[in-house]
Design an enzyme around this catalytic site. Sequence first.
Site, short mmCIF file in Angstrom:
data_model
loop_
_atom_site.label_atom_id
_atom_site.label_comp_id
_atom_site.label_asym_id
_atom_site.label_seq_id
_atom_site.Cartn_x
_atom_site.Cartn_y
_atom_site.Cartn_z
N ASP A 90 -2.54 1.88 -3.02
CA ASP A 90 -3.97 1.78 -3.36
C ASP A 90 -4.28 0.68 -4.36
O ASP A 90 -5.44 0.45 -4.68
CB ASP A 90 -4.45 3.11 -3.96
CG ASP A 90 -3.88 3.35 -5.36
OD1 ASP A 90 -2.64 3.25 -5.53
OD2 ASP A 90 -4.67 3.61 -6.28
N ASP B 153 0.61 7.51 -7.54
CA ASP B 153 -0.72 7.72 -8.12
C ASP B 153 -1.77 6.96 -7.32
O ASP B 153 -1.65 5.75 -7.09
CB ASP B 153 -0.74 7.25 -9.58
CG ASP B 153 0.13 8.12 -10.47
OD1 ASP B 153 -0.37 9.14 -10.98
OD2 ASP B 153 1.32 7.79 -10.64
N ASP C 213 3.42 4.84 -2.23
CA ASP C 213 3.02 4.82 -3.63
C ASP C 213 2.70 6.26 -4.06
O ASP C 213 2.51 7.15 -3.22
CB ASP C 213 1.80 3.92 -3.78
CG ASP C 213 1.21 3.95 -5.17
OD1 ASP C 213 1.97 3.84 -6.15
OD2 ASP C 213 -0.02 4.10 -5.27
#
Length: 252
Positions: A202, A28, A26
């Site tokens: 996240d 951001d 991922d």
Amino acid sequence: MTDLTNPGPALAGPPIPGPDAALFLDMDGTLLEIAPRPDAVVVPKELPELLTRLQTALGGAVAVVTGRGLAVARGFTGVPSLPIGAEHGAVLDPALPGAPPLPVPPPEWRRMADEFAAARPGTLAEHKTHGIVLHFRQRPEAEAEAMALLHRLVRNDPRGFHVVPSHAAADLRPVGADKGGAVHRLMTISPFRGRRPIFIGDDITDEDGMAACAEYGGYGLRVPDDFAGRPALVRAWLSRLAASLTAGARPD
């Protein structure tokens, strides 16, 4: 200041995987620190070199899978050869044959999203090829209104689009476009095929990618749980992974 390249046990992160791994990363909140606005993110100057080292160490089996648009993600990574699943997997570069056509939001939806943001300073309407994101990190009280607007829009085309909550954002995207789909498609081709995939993310939108990795005998690593919520620790762990695999490949 803590030395992230040589951390203590509490910051060392998960065990380093072997050379048969494939990485799905991922962006951001994982490779990059979260910014107040998506256009204010700071890309560490060492990121392109880190991603290049990982590609070399893992025989090319590294991909970024992000909610960002393709052009933005490509610019952030700075590595032309890196496979990218953009817009939560709706757009894959390099493109693979057999991908189903995906709808695009009509102009009226985009206009309404822009009007929503213009009327609420601190919010932002982000337009992607196949979706719309309403950001409200700087105005959290707008969350309910943002979600309500996008849900009203998708009621006009419930088979084509749905709304997914994200970090301080409401994400309208095509049904069937998720990070798991990007993992599945990349795992069918070289250099990913036959490897043990690891997804690092996240957010709730990363769970689809982690579930897909589990189907191939891999697993997911969650930044809040495995890296103390710190992308800097993710980057340091990835650097140690690249160093470990490179050292292991050297002849005695």
